[in-house]
Write an enzyme that holds these catalytic residues in place. Structure first.
Site, PDB file in Angstrom:
ATOM      1  N   HIS A  17       0.846  -1.212   0.000  1.00  0.00           N
ATOM      2  CA  HIS A  17       0.000   0.000   0.000  1.00  0.00           C
ATOM      3  C   HIS A  17       0.876   1.254   0.000  1.00  0.00           C
ATOM      4  O   HIS A  17       0.608   2.217  -0.710  1.00  0.00           O
ATOM      5  CB  HIS A  17      -0.868   0.059   1.270  1.00  0.00           C
ATOM      6  N   LYS A  41     -16.603  -7.401   6.821  1.00  0.00           N
ATOM      7  CA  LYS A  41     -15.491  -8.157   7.402  1.00  0.00           C
ATOM      8  C   LYS A  41     -15.268  -7.620   8.821  1.00  0.00           C
ATOM      9  O   LYS A  41     -15.452  -6.432   9.046  1.00  0.00           O
ATOM     10  CB  LYS A  41     -14.178  -7.908   6.644  1.00  0.00           C
ATOM     11  N   ARG A  90      -2.538  -5.959  -8.250  1.00  0.00           N
ATOM     12  CA  ARG A  90      -1.423  -6.871  -7.971  1.00  0.00           C
ATOM     13  C   ARG A  90      -1.281  -7.921  -9.053  1.00  0.00           C
ATOM     14  O   ARG A  90      -0.187  -8.267  -9.458  1.00  0.00           O
ATOM     15  CB  ARG A  90      -1.649  -7.587  -6.630  1.00  0.00           C
ATOM     16  N   SER A 128      -3.102  -7.631   3.225  1.00  0.00           N
ATOM     17  CA  SER A 128      -3.262  -7.462   4.674  1.00  0.00           C
ATOM     18  C   SER A 128      -3.720  -8.777   5.308  1.00  0.00           C
ATOM     19  O   SER A 128      -3.284  -9.134   6.403  1.00  0.00           O
ATOM     20  CB  SER A 128      -4.292  -6.378   4.968  1.00  0.00           C
TER      21      SER A 128
HETATM   22  O1  PNS Z   1      -8.954  -2.690   0.335  1.00  0.00           O
HETATM   23  P1  PNS Z   1     -10.240  -3.224  -0.203  1.00  0.00           P
HETATM   24  O2  PNS Z   1     -10.985  -3.978   0.867  1.00  0.00           O
HETATM   25  O3  PNS Z   1     -10.047  -4.022  -1.452  1.00  0.00           O
HETATM   26  O4  PNS Z   1     -11.139  -1.935  -0.573  1.00  0.00           O
HETATM   27  C1  PNS Z   1     -12.408  -2.082  -1.148  1.00  0.00           C
HETATM   28  C2  PNS Z   1     -13.142  -0.735  -1.204  1.00  0.00           C
HETATM   29  C3  PNS Z   1     -13.182  -0.077   0.155  1.00  0.00           C
HETATM   30  C4  PNS Z   1     -12.433   0.183  -2.172  1.00  0.00           C
HETATM   31  C5  PNS Z   1     -14.576  -1.030  -1.729  1.00  0.00           C
HETATM   32  O5  PNS Z   1     -15.142  -2.059  -0.976  1.00  0.00           O
HETATM   33  C6  PNS Z   1     -15.471   0.185  -1.697  1.00  0.00           C
HETATM   34  O6  PNS Z   1     -15.320   1.095  -2.475  1.00  0.00           O
HETATM   35  N1  PNS Z   1     -16.422   0.174  -0.757  1.00  0.00           N
HETATM   36  C7  PNS Z   1     -17.327   1.291  -0.512  1.00  0.00           C
HETATM   37  C8  PNS Z   1     -18.707   0.969  -1.040  1.00  0.00           C
HETATM   38  C9  PNS Z   1     -18.816   1.338  -2.492  1.00  0.00           C
HETATM   39  O7  PNS Z   1     -18.551   2.450  -2.912  1.00  0.00           O
HETATM   40  N2  PNS Z   1     -19.271   0.369  -3.305  1.00  0.00           N
HETATM   41  C10 PNS Z   1     -19.500   0.596  -4.707  1.00  0.00           C
HETATM   42  C11 PNS Z   1     -18.305   0.231  -5.531  1.00  0.00           C
HETATM   43  S1  PNS Z   1     -18.773  -1.178  -6.469  1.00  0.00           S
END
Ligand code: PNS
Length: 167
Positions: A17, A41, A90, A128
């Site tokens: 990150h 989660k 990744r 993570s």
């Molecule tokens: O580090 P991660 O867990 O892969 O991050 C995922 C994240 C936080 C970017 C994603 O789950 C997110 O954007 N969540 C907020 C809800 C949202 O906007 N959903 C619509 C996008 S499809």
């Protein structure tokens, strides 16, 4: 003013990150790392703890800040006045999910674009979740995290274990 957000769970922030943060920050005026609060989660660290660790590991980067957010990423982007959402890729396995998210976000907020940074090869395997699993079973996590973050993970797991997992 070019503003980007880098949303994610960051539970905890890894060297992978951090590498994306450094590279993304060098391309914009301001980079805001967004730590998602309302996750299904169950995270190891609270959102505030995750923000605090990000602030500590980015303290030498003047145009980087970190905040928690709830709800939709595009709403967070709008609140921050951001034109860009940064994500790291990744491997090809990340691509389908990332593409779907980027396309959904683009429909919801056509004024915001998603840009992808390919993860440095040496961090391509890193997540993570893997780090937490290694630490949980007593493995060495210091090559995956900044020393202060590794310390926080060890402490958190020790507290969890001493309270019988109730934290
Ligand atoms: O580090 P991660 O867990 O892969 O991050 C995922 C994240 C936080 C970017 C994603 O789950 C997110 O954007 N969540 C907020 C809800 C949202 O906007 N959903 C619509 C996008 S499809």
């Amino acid at each position: 003013m070019r503003i980007a957000i880098y949303p994610g769970s960051f539970d905890p922030v890894t060297l992978g990150h951090l590498n994306i943060i450094e590279r993304a920050a060098s391309t914009v005026d301001q980079l805001i790392v967004g730590v998602l609060e309302n996750q299904t989660k169950s995270p190891l660290f609270t959102a505030d703890e995750r923000v605090e660790m990000i602030e500590q590991v980015t303290k030498e980067m003047p145009n980087v800040s970190a905040k928690t957010f709830n709800g939709l990423t595009i709403d967070f982007a709008r609140q921050c006045g951001a034109q860009l959402i940064v994500r790291g890729l990744r491997a090809i396995t990340d691509f389908e999910y990332e593409l779907q998210m980027a396309q959904t976000n683009r429909i919801l907020a056509p004024e915001v674009d998603t840009v992808f940074f390919t993860t440095e090869l040496k961090y391509a395997y890193l997540s993570s979740s893997t780090v937490k699993e290694v630490a949980h079973f007593g493995g060495d996590i210091e090559c995956f995290l900044s020393p202060l973050v590794a310390e926080r993970v060890y402490k958190k797991l020790a507290n969890k274990n001493s309270s019988g997992g109730k934290s």
